[in-house]
Design a protein around this motif. Sequence first.
Motif, mmCIF file in Angstrom:
data_model
loop_
_atom_site.group_PDB
_atom_site.id
_atom_site.type_symbol
_atom_site.label_atom_id
_atom_site.label_comp_id
_atom_site.label_asym_id
_atom_site.label_seq_id
_atom_site.Cartn_x
_atom_site.Cartn_y
_atom_site.Cartn_z
ATOM 1 N N GLY A 29 -1.397 -15.272 -6.547
ATOM 2 C CA GLY A 29 -1.093 -16.504 -7.102
ATOM 3 C C GLY A 29 -1.449 -17.621 -6.014
ATOM 4 N N ILE A 30 -2.550 -17.630 -5.597
ATOM 5 C CA ILE A 30 -2.947 -18.514 -4.747
ATOM 6 C C ILE A 30 -4.546 -19.417 -5.285
ATOM 7 C CG2 ILE A 30 -2.178 -17.572 -2.676
ATOM 8 C CD1 ILE A 30 -4.480 -16.402 -1.989
ATOM 9 N N LYS A 31 -4.939 -19.974 -4.585
ATOM 10 C CA LYS A 31 -6.393 -20.582 -4.736
ATOM 11 C C LYS A 31 -7.356 -19.666 -4.695
ATOM 12 C CE LYS A 31 -5.365 -25.243 -5.427
ATOM 13 N NZ LYS A 31 -5.616 -26.033 -4.447
ATOM 14 N N SER A 32 -8.399 -19.924 -5.346
ATOM 15 C CA SER A 32 -9.681 -18.851 -5.337
ATOM 16 C C SER A 32 -10.444 -19.029 -4.028
ATOM 17 C CB SER A 32 -10.564 -19.130 -6.538
ATOM 18 O OG SER A 32 -11.844 -18.582 -6.201
ATOM 19 N N HIS A 33 -11.068 -18.190 -3.412
ATOM 20 C CA HIS A 33 -11.876 -18.343 -2.336
ATOM 21 C C HIS A 33 -12.893 -19.412 -2.226
ATOM 22 C CE1 HIS A 33 -14.255 -15.726 -4.967
ATOM 23 N NE2 HIS A 33 -15.578 -16.098 -3.921
ATOM 24 N N THR A 34 -13.169 -20.005 -3.468
ATOM 25 C CA THR A 34 -13.936 -21.172 -3.619
ATOM 26 C C THR A 34 -13.448 -22.569 -3.799
ATOM 27 O OG1 THR A 34 -13.756 -20.886 -6.179
ATOM 28 C CG2 THR A 34 -15.638 -19.731 -5.192
ATOM 29 N N GLY A 35 -11.932 -22.470 -3.392
ATOM 30 C CA GLY A 35 -11.118 -23.697 -3.358
ATOM 31 C C GLY A 35 -11.062 -24.063 -1.868
ATOM 32 N N TYR A 36 -10.727 -25.534 -1.938
ATOM 33 C CA TYR A 36 -10.806 -26.313 -0.610
ATOM 34 C C TYR A 36 -9.590 -25.479 0.364
ATOM 35 C CZ TYR A 36 -13.925 -29.822 -1.959
ATOM 36 O OH TYR A 36 -15.287 -30.454 -2.279
ATOM 37 N N SER A 37 -8.476 -24.813 -0.280
ATOM 38 C CA SER A 37 -7.411 -24.328 0.414
ATOM 39 C C SER A 37 -7.432 -22.855 0.245
ATOM 40 C CB SER A 37 -5.975 -24.902 0.341
ATOM 41 O OG SER A 37 -6.212 -26.160 0.614
ATOM 42 N N GLY A 38 -8.551 -22.269 -0.096
ATOM 43 C CA GLY A 38 -8.562 -20.974 -0.518
ATOM 44 C C GLY A 38 -8.690 -19.813 0.522
ATOM 45 N N CYS A 39 -8.839 -20.006 1.639
ATOM 46 C CA CYS A 39 -8.785 -19.007 2.743
ATOM 47 C C CYS A 39 -7.278 -18.355 2.676
ATOM 48 C CB CYS A 39 -9.297 -19.445 4.069
ATOM 49 S SG CYS A 39 -9.203 -18.099 5.355
ATOM 50 N N GLN A 87 -7.026 -23.911 6.876
ATOM 51 C CA GLN A 87 -7.881 -24.807 7.156
ATOM 52 C C GLN A 87 -8.449 -25.528 5.934
ATOM 53 O OE1 GLN A 87 -12.084 -23.931 8.475
ATOM 54 N NE2 GLN A 87 -11.185 -21.888 8.823
ATOM 55 N N GLY A 88 -8.829 -26.487 5.601
ATOM 56 C CA GLY A 88 -9.465 -26.957 4.504
ATOM 57 C C GLY A 88 -10.907 -26.736 4.405
ATOM 58 N N GLY A 89 -11.483 -26.326 3.231
ATOM 59 C CA GLY A 89 -12.663 -26.050 3.018
ATOM 60 C C GLY A 89 -13.543 -27.140 3.154
ATOM 61 N N HIS A 139 -23.794 -26.217 -2.018
ATOM 62 C CA HIS A 139 -23.121 -25.511 -3.225
ATOM 63 C C HIS A 139 -22.307 -24.583 -2.997
ATOM 64 C CE1 HIS A 139 -26.276 -27.988 -5.221
ATOM 65 N NE2 HIS A 139 -27.250 -27.551 -4.469
ATOM 66 N N ARG A 140 -21.704 -24.382 -1.884
ATOM 67 C CA ARG A 140 -20.649 -23.288 -1.507
ATOM 68 C C ARG A 140 -19.514 -23.808 -0.774
ATOM 69 N NH1 ARG A 140 -25.884 -21.495 -0.255
ATOM 70 N NH2 ARG A 140 -26.550 -19.516 -1.254
ATOM 71 N N MET A 141 -18.570 -23.139 -0.723
ATOM 72 C CA MET A 141 -17.408 -23.490 -0.017
ATOM 73 C C MET A 141 -17.410 -22.741 1.377
ATOM 74 S SD MET A 141 -14.630 -25.500 0.171
ATOM 75 C CE MET A 141 -14.573 -25.829 -1.572
ATOM 76 N N THR A 142 -17.240 -23.421 2.235
ATOM 77 C CA THR A 142 -17.357 -22.960 3.491
ATOM 78 C C THR A 142 -16.073 -23.167 4.448
ATOM 79 O OG1 THR A 142 -18.526 -24.921 4.612
ATOM 80 C CG2 THR A 142 -20.004 -23.233 3.448
ATOM 81 N N PHE A 143 -15.767 -22.284 5.477
ATOM 82 C CA PHE A 143 -14.496 -22.474 6.138
ATOM 83 C C PHE A 143 -14.976 -22.401 7.705
ATOM 84 C CE2 PHE A 143 -13.072 -20.757 2.250
ATOM 85 C CZ PHE A 143 -11.882 -21.916 1.983
ATOM 86 N N ASP A 174 2.254 -24.408 2.896
ATOM 87 C CA ASP A 174 0.949 -25.073 2.494
ATOM 88 C C ASP A 174 0.797 -25.164 1.026
ATOM 89 O OD1 ASP A 174 -1.590 -26.088 2.410
ATOM 90 O OD2 ASP A 174 -2.583 -24.443 3.064
ATOM 91 N N GLU A 175 1.418 -26.154 0.113
ATOM 92 C CA GLU A 175 1.275 -26.123 -1.073
ATOM 93 C C GLU A 175 0.094 -26.172 -1.718
ATOM 94 O OE1 GLU A 175 3.591 -29.755 -2.033
ATOM 95 O OE2 GLU A 175 5.539 -28.931 -1.082
ATOM 96 N N GLU A 176 -0.883 -26.600 -1.217
ATOM 97 C CA GLU A 176 -2.163 -26.581 -1.801
ATOM 98 C C GLU A 176 -2.919 -25.276 -1.896
ATOM 99 O OE1 GLU A 176 -3.734 -29.360 -2.771
ATOM 100 O OE2 GLU A 176 -1.954 -30.409 -2.407
ATOM 101 N N HIS A 177 -2.263 -24.268 -1.170
ATOM 102 C CA HIS A 177 -2.703 -23.125 -1.378
ATOM 103 C C HIS A 177 -2.298 -22.182 -2.287
ATOM 104 C CE1 HIS A 177 -4.573 -19.037 0.276
ATOM 105 N NE2 HIS A 177 -3.207 -18.494 0.547
ATOM 106 N N HIS A 178 -1.187 -22.656 -3.101
ATOM 107 C CA HIS A 178 -0.357 -22.018 -4.084
ATOM 108 C C HIS A 178 -0.738 -22.398 -5.404
ATOM 109 C CE1 HIS A 178 1.997 -19.422 -1.047
ATOM 110 N NE2 HIS A 178 1.637 -20.352 -0.436
#
Length: 255
Positions: A76-86, A91-93, A98-102, A120-124
């Motif tokens: 139930g979390i953000k995808s690995h392509t999201g800004y809080s996806g790790c 950390q914010g992506g 054209h890629r999301m990096t951390f 981290d509410e942005e992660h969920h």
Amino acid sequence: MQFWPILGILQGYFKRPFIIALFCGNAKPHSLSEYLRDLVGELQGLCRGFVVKGKQFSLMVTSVICDAPARAFIKGIKSHTGYSGCDKCIQGGVYKKHRMTFPEVYSSRRTDASFYSMSDEEHHVATSPLKDTSVGMVSGFPHDYMHLVCLGVMRRLFDLWLASGPLRCRISSHQSKLISMVLIDLKDYIPTDFVRKPRPLSERLRWKATELRQFLLYTGPVVLRDVLSTPVYNNFMLLFVAIFILSSDIMCCLK
């Protein structure tokens, strides 16, 4: 049609994984709660304990193995392509090329406790039913090296050597054919422990993960020697040694 299997294997028993359940549909499950309801209920009961031949036993899940999209869905979390996806660090992506990096190396780690509290509410994006089981929502979800290393890093190295890399690491078509010839010559010497025989580099885009793993851990160090430049070959050998250690039950104590 998509199939989502749930496999099980008992730790300490060297048996093949066995199917516990199988989901079939035209897409991934629409309801996370419905998809995991039976599994969660059974895990809760097994964790509380059960009696077999007069002895009390309990069962705990040590790890859940799945690829990145499935991992994000069932947690139930953000995808690995999201800004809080790790799902391992906070950390914010950074969106780049054209890629999301951390890019941060020493970012604060996520923990099971921080996940349960949703610090981290942005992660969920949803509440996973697995939170009500003994599964560690961070520690219990290791990243799988089939997708990350075999289908990820190894395939990317081929792209750098044969197509998109800088000139200092690229090989010629003659060198590519030379590697392919040696791979084909090795066919008769590959034992039946391997499910596939080596194929030429011209078919690399159709190589399966087992073929990429075979190249990384077995044939690659041999066929690439004296073909790649010394710095590029040494770079590949660093990856080979690291993965060889990490995939060895004897040499790696991370169990």
